[in-house]
Design a protein around this motif. Sequence first.
Motif, PDB file in Angstrom:
ATOM      1  N   SER A 125       0.851  -1.191   0.000  1.00 17.46           N
ATOM      2  CA  SER A 125       0.000   0.000   0.000  1.00 17.46           C
ATOM      3  C   SER A 125       0.886   1.240   0.000  1.00 17.46           C
ATOM      4  CB  SER A 125      -0.936   0.013   1.210  1.00 17.46           C
ATOM      5  OG  SER A 125      -1.914  -0.996   1.105  1.00 17.46           O
ATOM      6  N   TYR A 174       3.984   1.009   4.952  1.00 14.69           N
ATOM      7  CA  TYR A 174       3.464   1.698   3.769  1.00 14.69           C
ATOM      8  C   TYR A 174       4.597   2.350   2.986  1.00 14.69           C
ATOM      9  CZ  TYR A 174      -0.999   1.208   6.175  1.00 14.69           C
ATOM     10  OH  TYR A 174      -2.095   0.692   6.822  1.00 14.69           O
ATOM     11  N   ARG A 201      -3.344  -0.718  -2.642  1.00 16.60           N
ATOM     12  CA  ARG A 201      -4.193   0.368  -2.169  1.00 16.60           C
ATOM     13  C   ARG A 201      -3.351   1.642  -2.070  1.00 16.60           C
ATOM     14  NH1 ARG A 201      -5.726  -4.231   0.082  1.00 16.60           N
ATOM     15  NH2 ARG A 201      -3.888  -4.183   1.429  1.00 16.60           N
ATOM     16  N   TYR A 213      -3.483   5.601  -0.396  1.00 16.75           N
ATOM     17  CA  TYR A 213      -4.148   6.516   0.528  1.00 16.75           C
ATOM     18  C   TYR A 213      -3.549   7.909   0.417  1.00 16.75           C
ATOM     19  CZ  TYR A 213      -5.634   2.077   2.514  1.00 16.75           C
ATOM     20  OH  TYR A 213      -6.156   0.817   2.670  1.00 16.75           O
ATOM     21  N   ILE A 223      -3.818   5.740  10.331  1.00 19.67           N
ATOM     22  CA  ILE A 223      -3.617   5.097   9.033  1.00 19.67           C
ATOM     23  C   ILE A 223      -4.053   3.636   9.087  1.00 19.67           C
ATOM     24  CG2 ILE A 223      -1.195   4.481   9.417  1.00 19.67           C
ATOM     25  CD1 ILE A 223      -2.841   5.705   6.117  1.00 19.67           C
ATOM     26  N   ASP A 266      -6.982   1.993   6.773  1.00 20.70           N
ATOM     27  CA  ASP A 266      -6.675   0.802   5.987  1.00 20.70           C
ATOM     28  C   ASP A 266      -7.664  -0.331   6.282  1.00 20.70           C
ATOM     29  OD1 ASP A 266      -4.886  -0.808   4.245  1.00 20.70           O
ATOM     30  OD2 ASP A 266      -4.491  -1.892   6.102  1.00 20.70           O
ATOM     31  N   THR A 267      -7.976  -0.533   7.537  1.00 18.46           N
ATOM     32  CA  THR A 267      -8.936  -1.576   7.903  1.00 18.46           C
ATOM     33  C   THR A 267     -10.309  -1.271   7.333  1.00 18.46           C
ATOM     34  OG1 THR A 267      -7.721  -2.055   9.945  1.00 18.46           O
ATOM     35  CG2 THR A 267     -10.030  -2.761   9.846  1.00 18.46           C
ATOM     36  N   ARG A 308     -10.169  -2.036   3.562  1.00 19.67           N
ATOM     37  CA  ARG A 308     -10.031  -3.458   3.247  1.00 19.67           C
ATOM     38  C   ARG A 308     -11.273  -4.270   3.610  1.00 19.67           C
ATOM     39  NH1 ARG A 308      -7.119  -5.961   6.202  1.00 19.67           N
ATOM     40  NH2 ARG A 308      -6.288  -4.420   7.680  1.00 19.67           N
TER      41      ARG A 308
END
Length: 468
Positions: free
Chosen positions: A69, A102, A139, A141, A390, A394-395, A398
């Motif tokens: 990510s 990350y 992913r 962000y 963060i 992310d959770t 996902r």
Amino acid sequence: MNKSTRFRVVLATALLGALVTAVPSEASTTQSQVTVCPPSLVGKATCYTGQDANGAYFTIAVPKRWNRSLVVHTHGGPAASYDPSTTTEDLAEWAVMVEEGYAWAASSYRRGGYGVRMAAADTENVRRLFVDRFGRPDRTYLHGQSFGGNVAAKVAETYGRKHGAYDGVLLTSGLLAGGSRGYNHRVDLRVVYQYYCRNLPRPTERQYPLWQGLPADSTLTPDEVLARLQECTGIADDPAERTPSQQRDLADILAVTGIPERALPTHLQYATFLFQDIVWNRLGGRNPFSNQGVRYTGSHDDKALNAGVARFSDDPSARRDLSYDSDLTGQVSLPVLTLHAIDDPSVFVEHEAAYRATVDGAGQGSRVVQTFTRESGHDELSVSEYATSIAALDTWVRTGRKPTPRSIANTCGTFDNTYGGGCFYDPEYRPSSYYTRIRPRLGDVSWPAMTAPQERAWSRITGVGIAP
């Protein structure tokens, strides 16, 4: 801390926020080169620096144990100019993102001075540079800090609808009211300060409209602005060492503007040098600001203040251009998580109320979760909270399970065991309306400040906005 040391600290703090006229870098293209990582990342990541085709410097870090990510960072400011250290210093400050696995990328932006859409375009460009060099992450962000919060939110609205470009947004201490309303407290400071201090300009100096910040050809330096603030208010002195006049003027300025004393030097610098940049370098001498109809209260003599304070109205075309460049429509299609200290002295926590009203007004409020901490900082909240934020974003991305401020706060202890710094979340806190802190202008009571139809209509006007 003695008096001279205190003054140097105040001066240094304000100079970090000062903005002077900057010349854009010449565009050039270089390949990214391996560079030395910040000390906390040595042995943990490989770092790269370079310069894109528009002249923006960039820094990229890829951890040895990459989780596939990417975090694309948008920095605060705006500052006078940028160089390679801009992004390398930010990497050092946000190294926790890389330590958490990350990859990280950031653009310095192609020039100094104001320009939200420009910074958004440069941010999208560094994302593409990363993809070209390292492949598409699983992913991606966005992380926007301070002024960069405005930039990241603009990136999300402008580029976030492209499939696979971005997956979520983290806004920390974000300036989220946009440019047309987000600086009104500094407009008020500029006129209230001059009413009491009468030294910016002095009566013996050339007079100019205060909305200019400073004339285009002013040679006044940040040091001299700080010296005039000290002359009027004695702000660097112990209260007992101030004259009665200094103490009264300082008390009135703080009471009327609502700006904390510790942040007054920085806000005054922005109200001079940032305004000078916006007016002269970005808007061709046009005025985007107004204080018509504003009633100032909290002083020892509100009647005299309101009768004597400078008044002005904006140029509608200038206001439109500033709004188009920086205001948010709330049309975001990504999960957005925000983090803000309740006692942030630089970007007031009420900016979060403005953003909430903006996304709610656009029908996108369900995409936003806002968290608040019982801290009094702006740039340096607990590193454990950044790691928590963060991870929570992310959770959410996902799993599709939207977190709550309480659930996020409950996970912070795990990260604090690793990083320290403490966890100061207040899950029950909700900021008051933006206009409980910032005095509203005539007609500026509803959100979004720029609707999606307005944005589409303005985009068809040749030359609208602020040039890159």
